[in-house]
Motif scaffolding. Structure first.
Motif, PDB file in Angstrom:
ATOM      1  N   VAL A 133       0.867  -1.169   0.000  1.00 39.65           N
ATOM      2  CA  VAL A 133       0.000   0.000   0.000  1.00 39.65           C
ATOM      3  C   VAL A 133       0.909   1.226   0.000  1.00 39.65           C
ATOM      4  O   VAL A 133       1.815   1.329   0.834  1.00 39.65           O
ATOM      5  CB  VAL A 133      -0.921   0.025   1.231  1.00 39.65           C
ATOM      6  CG1 VAL A 133      -1.774   1.298   1.225  1.00 39.65           C
ATOM      7  CG2 VAL A 133      -1.808  -1.212   1.256  1.00 39.65           C
ATOM      8  N   GLN A 179      -3.456   0.782  -3.157  1.00 34.63           N
ATOM      9  CA  GLN A 179      -2.826  -0.531  -3.291  1.00 34.63           C
ATOM     10  C   GLN A 179      -2.117  -0.648  -4.641  1.00 34.63           C
ATOM     11  O   GLN A 179      -2.705  -0.340  -5.694  1.00 34.63           O
ATOM     12  CB  GLN A 179      -3.866  -1.641  -3.162  1.00 34.63           C
ATOM     13  CG  GLN A 179      -3.325  -3.046  -3.351  1.00 34.63           C
ATOM     14  CD  GLN A 179      -2.432  -3.492  -2.219  1.00 34.63           C
ATOM     15  OE1 GLN A 179      -2.761  -3.320  -1.044  1.00 34.63           O
ATOM     16  NE2 GLN A 179      -1.283  -4.065  -2.552  1.00 34.63           N
ATOM     17  N   GLY A 228      -3.982   5.997   1.282  1.00 30.90           N
ATOM     18  CA  GLY A 228      -3.284   4.817   0.788  1.00 30.90           C
ATOM     19  C   GLY A 228      -3.906   4.269  -0.475  1.00 30.90           C
ATOM     20  O   GLY A 228      -5.128   4.304  -0.644  1.00 30.90           O
TER      21      GLY A 228
END
Length: 123
Positions: A92, A118, A116
């Motif tokens: 992340v 991914q 965040g």
């Protein structure tokens, strides 16, 4: 309220490329240092790259030559161009910035994190 909004994560095959973006918004006078961190499962968060307001950059050794950090001061946005991605880049990715804020109740330089995004690199 100030915030950092990230975009650009996803799934890519090894050797591929992705570009992350992070835009700062709110009552911002200026933006100082901006950077990208990452955290893989079971590992500590680590600095991937940072860029100062004047443009000087710092990179994690393992991404040197593959990743490029840049910023657009007019848009309060930082980018991370990632190339030659490897499965070990899977994590992340978090945007971080020191924002110079000026609004009722808050004035000065405050550190913010994005939510965040991914990045998954398949082998």
């Amino acid at each position: 309220q100030e915030q950092l909004v990230e975009s650009g994560g996803g799934l890519v095959q090894a050797g591929g490329s992705l570009r992350l973006s992070c835009a700062a918004s709110g009552s911002i006078v200026s933006v100082n240092s901006m950077g990208w961190y990452r955290q893989a499962p079971g590992k500590q968060r680590e600095l991937v790259a940072s860029i100062a307001s004047g443009g000087s950059t710092v990179y994690l050794d393992s991404v040197k030559g593959r990743f490029t950090i840049s910023r657009d001061n007019a848009k309060n946005t930082v980018y991370l161009q990632m190339s030659s991605l490897k499965p070990e880049d899977t994590a992340v990715y978090y945007c971080n910035a020191d924002l110079n804020v000026d609004r009722p109740g808050l004035r000065g330089i405050v550190n913010y994190w994005g939510q965040g995004t991914q990045v998954t690199v398949s082998s």
